[in-house]
Design a protein around this motif. Sequence first.
Motif, PDB file in Angstrom:
ATOM      1  N   VAL A  66       0.927  -1.063   0.132  1.00 19.25           N
ATOM      2  CA  VAL A  66      -0.196  -0.119  -0.305  1.00 19.25           C
ATOM      3  C   VAL A  66       0.949   1.188  -0.284  1.00 19.25           C
ATOM      4  O   VAL A  66       0.652   1.977  -0.649  1.00 19.25           O
ATOM      5  CB  VAL A  66      -1.019  -0.252   0.900  1.00 19.25           C
ATOM      6  CG1 VAL A  66      -1.630   1.481   1.159  1.00 19.25           C
ATOM      7  CG2 VAL A  66      -1.975  -0.924   1.357  1.00 19.25           C
ATOM      8  N   ILE A  67       2.233   1.216   0.977  1.00 20.20           N
ATOM      9  CA  ILE A  67       2.893   2.415   0.517  1.00 20.20           C
ATOM     10  C   ILE A  67       3.481   2.454  -0.153  1.00 20.20           C
ATOM     11  O   ILE A  67       3.423   3.623  -0.571  1.00 20.20           O
ATOM     12  CB  ILE A  67       3.822   1.751   2.164  1.00 20.20           C
ATOM     13  CG1 ILE A  67       3.330   2.191   2.917  1.00 20.20           C
ATOM     14  CG2 ILE A  67       4.589   3.487   1.759  1.00 20.20           C
ATOM     15  CD1 ILE A  67       2.778   3.550   3.784  1.00 20.20           C
ATOM     16  N   ALA A  68       3.837   1.605  -0.963  1.00 21.70           N
ATOM     17  CA  ALA A  68       4.795   1.627  -2.213  1.00 21.70           C
ATOM     18  C   ALA A  68       3.759   2.039  -3.551  1.00 21.70           C
ATOM     19  O   ALA A  68       4.718   2.961  -4.698  1.00 21.70           O
ATOM     20  CB  ALA A  68       5.886   0.023  -2.578  1.00 21.70           C
ATOM     21  N   ARG A  69       2.394   1.451  -3.616  1.00 20.74           N
ATOM     22  CA  ARG A  69       1.767   2.455  -4.790  1.00 20.74           C
ATOM     23  C   ARG A  69       1.911   3.168  -5.576  1.00 20.74           C
ATOM     24  O   ARG A  69       2.060   3.493  -6.404  1.00 20.74           O
ATOM     25  CB  ARG A  69       0.348   1.349  -4.816  1.00 20.74           C
ATOM     26  CG  ARG A  69      -0.658   1.266  -5.606  1.00 20.74           C
ATOM     27  CD  ARG A  69      -1.797   0.900  -5.690  1.00 20.74           C
ATOM     28  NE  ARG A  69      -2.604   1.002  -4.421  1.00 20.74           N
ATOM     29  CZ  ARG A  69      -3.568   1.437  -4.443  1.00 20.74           C
ATOM     30  NH1 ARG A  69      -4.656   0.427  -5.675  1.00 20.74           N
ATOM     31  NH2 ARG A  69      -4.783   1.635  -3.211  1.00 20.74           N
ATOM     32  N   ARG A  70       1.449   4.196  -4.304  1.00 18.89           N
ATOM     33  CA  ARG A  70       1.409   5.677  -4.763  1.00 18.89           C
ATOM     34  C   ARG A  70       2.791   6.222  -4.212  1.00 18.89           C
ATOM     35  O   ARG A  70       2.773   7.780  -4.803  1.00 18.89           O
ATOM     36  CB  ARG A  70       0.603   6.384  -4.094  1.00 18.89           C
ATOM     37  CG  ARG A  70      -1.023   5.871  -4.327  1.00 18.89           C
ATOM     38  CD  ARG A  70      -2.568   6.456  -3.526  1.00 18.89           C
ATOM     39  NE  ARG A  70      -2.854   5.842  -3.911  1.00 18.89           N
ATOM     40  CZ  ARG A  70      -4.455   6.134  -4.424  1.00 18.89           C
ATOM     41  NH1 ARG A  70      -4.467   6.625  -5.417  1.00 18.89           N
ATOM     42  NH2 ARG A  70      -5.862   4.925  -3.965  1.00 18.89           N
ATOM     43  N   ALA A  71       3.669   5.768  -3.738  1.00 14.45           N
ATOM     44  CA  ALA A  71       5.026   6.334  -3.795  1.00 14.45           C
ATOM     45  C   ALA A  71       5.428   6.873  -4.795  1.00 14.45           C
ATOM     46  O   ALA A  71       6.379   8.318  -4.440  1.00 14.45           O
ATOM     47  CB  ALA A  71       6.181   5.254  -2.844  1.00 14.45           C
ATOM     48  N   GLY A  72       5.528   6.511  -6.197  1.00 19.15           N
ATOM     49  CA  GLY A  72       6.111   7.597  -7.263  1.00 19.15           C
ATOM     50  C   GLY A  72       5.853   8.713  -7.524  1.00 19.15           C
ATOM     51  O   GLY A  72       6.280   9.244  -8.125  1.00 19.15           O
ATOM     52  N   TYR A  73       4.619   8.928  -6.839  1.00 18.96           N
ATOM     53  CA  TYR A  73       3.924  10.139  -7.757  1.00 18.96           C
ATOM     54  C   TYR A  73       4.189  10.827  -6.340  1.00 18.96           C
ATOM     55  O   TYR A  73       4.349  12.403  -7.119  1.00 18.96           O
ATOM     56  CB  TYR A  73       1.979   9.755  -7.584  1.00 18.96           C
ATOM     57  CG  TYR A  73       1.557   8.809  -8.847  1.00 18.96           C
ATOM     58  CD1 TYR A  73       1.765   9.492 -10.062  1.00 18.96           C
ATOM     59  CD2 TYR A  73       1.141   7.627  -8.257  1.00 18.96           C
ATOM     60  CE1 TYR A  73       1.122   8.197 -10.759  1.00 18.96           C
ATOM     61  CE2 TYR A  73       0.849   6.622  -8.914  1.00 18.96           C
ATOM     62  CZ  TYR A  73       0.648   7.275 -10.357  1.00 18.96           C
ATOM     63  OH  TYR A  73       0.544   6.343 -11.173  1.00 18.96           O
ATOM     64  N   VAL A  74       4.348  10.848  -5.227  1.00 20.61           N
ATOM     65  CA  VAL A  74       5.033  11.460  -4.324  1.00 20.61           C
ATOM     66  C   VAL A  74       6.515  11.751  -4.492  1.00 20.61           C
ATOM     67  O   VAL A  74       6.831  13.108  -4.790  1.00 20.61           O
ATOM     68  CB  VAL A  74       4.761  11.499  -2.602  1.00 20.61           C
ATOM     69  CG1 VAL A  74       5.522  11.737  -1.919  1.00 20.61           C
ATOM     70  CG2 VAL A  74       3.609  10.570  -2.413  1.00 20.61           C
ATOM     71  N   ASN A  75       6.927  11.048  -4.620  1.00 19.13           N
ATOM     72  CA  ASN A  75       8.644  11.238  -5.248  1.00 19.13           C
ATOM     73  C   ASN A  75       8.804  11.829  -6.237  1.00 19.13           C
ATOM     74  O   ASN A  75       9.445  12.839  -6.579  1.00 19.13           O
ATOM     75  CB  ASN A  75       9.242  10.044  -4.955  1.00 19.13           C
ATOM     76  CG  ASN A  75       8.864   9.424  -3.847  1.00 19.13           C
ATOM     77  OD1 ASN A  75       9.336  10.398  -2.568  1.00 19.13           O
ATOM     78  ND2 ASN A  75       9.728   8.258  -3.742  1.00 19.13           N
ATOM     79  N   ALA A  76       7.781  11.841  -7.099  1.00 18.14           N
ATOM     80  CA  ALA A  76       8.065  12.764  -8.819  1.00 18.14           C
ATOM     81  C   ALA A  76       7.674  14.010  -8.107  1.00 18.14           C
ATOM     82  O   ALA A  76       8.496  14.560  -8.562  1.00 18.14           O
ATOM     83  CB  ALA A  76       7.343  11.996  -9.788  1.00 18.14           C
TER      84      ALA A  76
END
Length: 218
Positions: A66-76
Amino acid sequence: MRRRGRRTNEERRGESQERLLDAAESLFARNGFNGVSTKDIGQAADVDPSLLHYYFTSKAGLYVAVIARRAGYVNAARREALEAYARQAGDALTVAGVVRAYVESTFELARKGDAGYLNYLTVIAQMNSTPAGGVLGLETTPFDEVVQLFIDLLRRASPGSTDPDLYWFYHMLSGAITLSWARTGRIDELSSGQCRSTDFDAIADHMVSVFSHGLDRR
């Protein structure tokens, strides 16, 4: 050729995984990691709980997913804003500018996010107050690399600050961000409605104002 309207096994697996992730995200946001069972998640997702273990090994494995699924959007979003500011400022980096780039990109996600995204931010807020190692697989987080970029830019903007200064600064800012993401309603009650925990524009503006001078040397 596959008959139209029939789903492949891979598509069915993907749909089941997404339902489990959506259900877990919502339940974790509402009740926390320890307040949710694998049975609860399976029922909410309308998926056999045994599939949770098949796809994610354990509840902790699902939480990490769950944490990893949207982390890319936050990081980007954060990386793009920080790098754009660094290019624009050149050698004239300021703490205020670095903080503004980080905070405004962070809260832009909250302003534009749907209900699922807001649930995700609440889960991140909970994670931020979970002791290191409290959930197996989250000894480090997907956000650490971009956090280090933020600290590197602060180091350039405030060369007189020590590394402990910078990391404590991030610690305080991160706490303020995730408390705001949790949308607890506490500020609403304290201010008799003058401030709202869902007013992300006001939160971002005030956070930038408060933290922009947090590394001033007295």
